[in-house]
Design a protein around this motif. Structure first.
Motif, PDB file in Angstrom:
ATOM      1  N   ALA A 237      -8.802  -7.970  -8.726  1.00  0.00           N
ATOM      2  CA  ALA A 237      -8.191  -7.612  -7.330  1.00  0.00           C
ATOM      3  C   ALA A 237      -9.106  -7.604  -6.041  1.00  0.00           C
ATOM      4  O   ALA A 237      -9.266  -6.235  -5.717  1.00  0.00           O
ATOM      5  CB  ALA A 237      -8.347  -5.510  -8.335  1.00  0.00           C
ATOM      6  N   SER A 238      -9.864  -8.268  -5.785  1.00  0.00           N
ATOM      7  CA  SER A 238     -10.602  -8.570  -5.235  1.00  0.00           C
ATOM      8  C   SER A 238     -10.449  -8.295  -3.702  1.00  0.00           C
ATOM      9  O   SER A 238     -11.256  -8.339  -2.416  1.00  0.00           O
ATOM     10  CB  SER A 238     -12.326  -9.497  -5.221  1.00  0.00           C
ATOM     11  N   TRP A 239      -9.137  -9.081  -3.591  1.00  0.00           N
ATOM     12  CA  TRP A 239      -8.653  -8.674  -2.524  1.00  0.00           C
ATOM     13  C   TRP A 239      -8.219  -7.049  -2.139  1.00  0.00           C
ATOM     14  O   TRP A 239      -6.934  -7.398  -0.898  1.00  0.00           O
ATOM     15  CB  TRP A 239      -8.669  -9.712  -1.699  1.00  0.00           C
ATOM     16  N   ILE A 240      -8.015  -6.482  -2.972  1.00  0.00           N
ATOM     17  CA  ILE A 240      -7.026  -5.460  -2.809  1.00  0.00           C
ATOM     18  C   ILE A 240      -8.447  -4.092  -2.712  1.00  0.00           C
ATOM     19  O   ILE A 240      -8.885  -4.031  -3.268  1.00  0.00           O
ATOM     20  CB  ILE A 240      -6.291  -4.640  -3.765  1.00  0.00           C
ATOM     21  N   THR A 241      -7.938  -3.420  -1.289  1.00  0.00           N
ATOM     22  CA  THR A 241      -8.537  -1.912  -1.309  1.00  0.00           C
ATOM     23  C   THR A 241      -7.586  -1.259  -0.166  1.00  0.00           C
ATOM     24  O   THR A 241      -6.632  -2.001   0.090  1.00  0.00           O
ATOM     25  CB  THR A 241      -9.934  -2.641  -0.246  1.00  0.00           C
ATOM     26  N   GLY A 242      -7.893   0.274  -0.455  1.00  0.00           N
ATOM     27  CA  GLY A 242      -6.493   1.126   0.595  1.00  0.00           C
ATOM     28  C   GLY A 242      -5.133   0.889  -0.337  1.00  0.00           C
ATOM     29  O   GLY A 242      -3.988   1.488   0.790  1.00  0.00           O
ATOM     30  N   ALA A 243      -4.838   0.567  -1.140  1.00  0.00           N
ATOM     31  CA  ALA A 243      -3.985   0.909  -1.642  1.00  0.00           C
ATOM     32  C   ALA A 243      -3.174   1.354  -3.085  1.00  0.00           C
ATOM     33  O   ALA A 243      -4.368   2.002  -3.650  1.00  0.00           O
ATOM     34  CB  ALA A 243      -3.261  -0.536  -2.349  1.00  0.00           C
ATOM     35  N   VAL A 244      -1.995   2.450  -3.002  1.00  0.00           N
ATOM     36  CA  VAL A 244      -1.717   2.929  -3.728  1.00  0.00           C
ATOM     37  C   VAL A 244      -0.716   2.755  -3.880  1.00  0.00           C
ATOM     38  O   VAL A 244       0.591   2.056  -3.834  1.00  0.00           O
ATOM     39  CB  VAL A 244      -1.696   3.832  -3.708  1.00  0.00           C
ATOM     40  N   LEU A 245      -1.098   2.300  -5.553  1.00  0.00           N
ATOM     41  CA  LEU A 245      -0.516   1.638  -6.334  1.00  0.00           C
ATOM     42  C   LEU A 245       1.004   2.609  -7.654  1.00  0.00           C
ATOM     43  O   LEU A 245      -0.303   3.300  -8.343  1.00  0.00           O
ATOM     44  CB  LEU A 245      -1.096   0.975  -6.935  1.00  0.00           C
ATOM     45  N   PRO A 246       1.506   2.489  -7.384  1.00  0.00           N
ATOM     46  CA  PRO A 246       3.060   3.212  -8.244  1.00  0.00           C
ATOM     47  C   PRO A 246       3.395   2.770 -10.032  1.00  0.00           C
ATOM     48  O   PRO A 246       3.549   1.642  -9.513  1.00  0.00           O
ATOM     49  CB  PRO A 246       4.491   3.572  -7.398  1.00  0.00           C
ATOM     50  N   VAL A 247       2.831   3.471 -10.886  1.00  0.00           N
ATOM     51  CA  VAL A 247       2.805   2.757 -11.554  1.00  0.00           C
ATOM     52  C   VAL A 247       3.779   4.345 -12.277  1.00  0.00           C
ATOM     53  O   VAL A 247       3.001   4.881 -13.335  1.00  0.00           O
ATOM     54  CB  VAL A 247       1.129   3.095 -12.385  1.00  0.00           C
ATOM     55  N   ASP A 248       5.088   3.870 -12.416  1.00  0.00           N
ATOM     56  CA  ASP A 248       5.505   4.905 -12.566  1.00  0.00           C
ATOM     57  C   ASP A 248       7.259   4.549 -13.549  1.00  0.00           C
ATOM     58  O   ASP A 248       8.099   5.517 -13.465  1.00  0.00           O
ATOM     59  CB  ASP A 248       6.237   5.864 -11.386  1.00  0.00           C
ATOM     60  N   GLY A 249       7.146   3.657 -14.045  1.00  0.00           N
ATOM     61  CA  GLY A 249       8.575   3.396 -14.438  1.00  0.00           C
ATOM     62  C   GLY A 249       9.440   3.242 -13.307  1.00  0.00           C
ATOM     63  O   GLY A 249      10.588   3.679 -14.368  1.00  0.00           O
TER      64      GLY A 249
END
Length: 256
Positions: A237-249
């Protein structure tokens, strides 16, 4: 896979649930881990289960609402294992209560534990990471994205919305230091947090009624969230920052 060989990870709320599951997975992939929580006995038990050798897991007990607790956690990681590469800001509390019944103590409990705790622990970690870079992963919440009538949680949701906003702000501020920060936003995950305000019998009765609330038809398990946390903490995930990832089915995608 040894994505985290020689990496040092600090995890708040590490004695049970998502934090403990993530800790076990980090250790299995080569990391050294320092666990924080309020209950020393619970932390020591978790550490023993995760790593019977005692070599790869250390514990630091304390209430994360006190900024000194986060500083102590970071200091222990650095003194015991030589560095801090990853912070998993996972500690949280949850107890649905109608807005009209929330008092100042309830409000402070949520804001101090969820938002203030993550804020100052992230600050302590960033100071330790600023020369070599690193990654911070916060546990936010689906409730900060969407309100659910069955679980009234205005203060809890407001605190987690602050966590999500912090992720975006710190992503910009910490980028020059090569420190990435992201969050996962879980829906209903079957962890011991529900036992803090329901009996075992109630948990057994109530939690299955939430399976159908998720489009994928089941509640989350700690492993579901831990997998996402490990991904966001990893070089993958080295090019991912500032993200809010839903892990919510699928809850925030829409209604079925």
């Amino acid at each position: 896979m040894t994505r985290f060989q020689d990496k040092v990870v600090a995890i708040t709320g590490g004695g049970s649930g998502i934090g403990k599951e993530a800790a076990a997975r980090f250790v299995a992939e080569g990391a050294k881990v320092v666990l924080n929580g309020r209950d020393l006995a619970k932390l020591e038990s978790a550490a023993q289960q995760i790593d019977p050798s005692g070599q790869n897991v250390a514990v630091s007990a304390g209430d994360i609402a006190d900024p000194a607790t986060g500083a102590t956690l970071v200091d222990l990681a650095v003194s015991r294992y030589g560095a801090l590469n990853i912070l998993v800001n996972n500690a949280g509390v949850f107890n649905p209560k109608p807005f009209l019944e929330l008092n100042e103590a309830d409000y402070d409990w949520y804001l101090d534990t969820i938002l203030k705790g993550k804020f100052f622990t992230a600050q302590a970690a960033a100071k330790a990471m600023k020369d070599k870079g690193g990654a911070i992963v916060q546990t936010g919440s689906m409730w900060a994205i969407q309100a659910i009538g069955a679980t009234p949680s205005a203060a809890y949701s407001a605190a987690n919305a602050g966590v999500h906003a912090m992720v975006r702000n710190l992503a910009i501020e910490l980028a020059p230091y090569r420190i990435r920060i992201n969050a996962v936003a879980p829906a209903v995950v079957e962890t011991p947090v529900y036992n803090t305000f329901m009996s075992d019998a109630q948990v057994k009765e109530v939690l299955p009624t939430f399976n159908a609330f998720h489009p994928l038809g089941r509640n989350g398990q700690p492993r579901d969230i831990a997998e996402a946390i490990l991904f966001l903490a990893s070089e993958q995930a080295s090019w991912i920052t500032g993200a809010v990832l839903p892990v919510d089915g699928g809850v925030t995608a829409g209604r079925h």
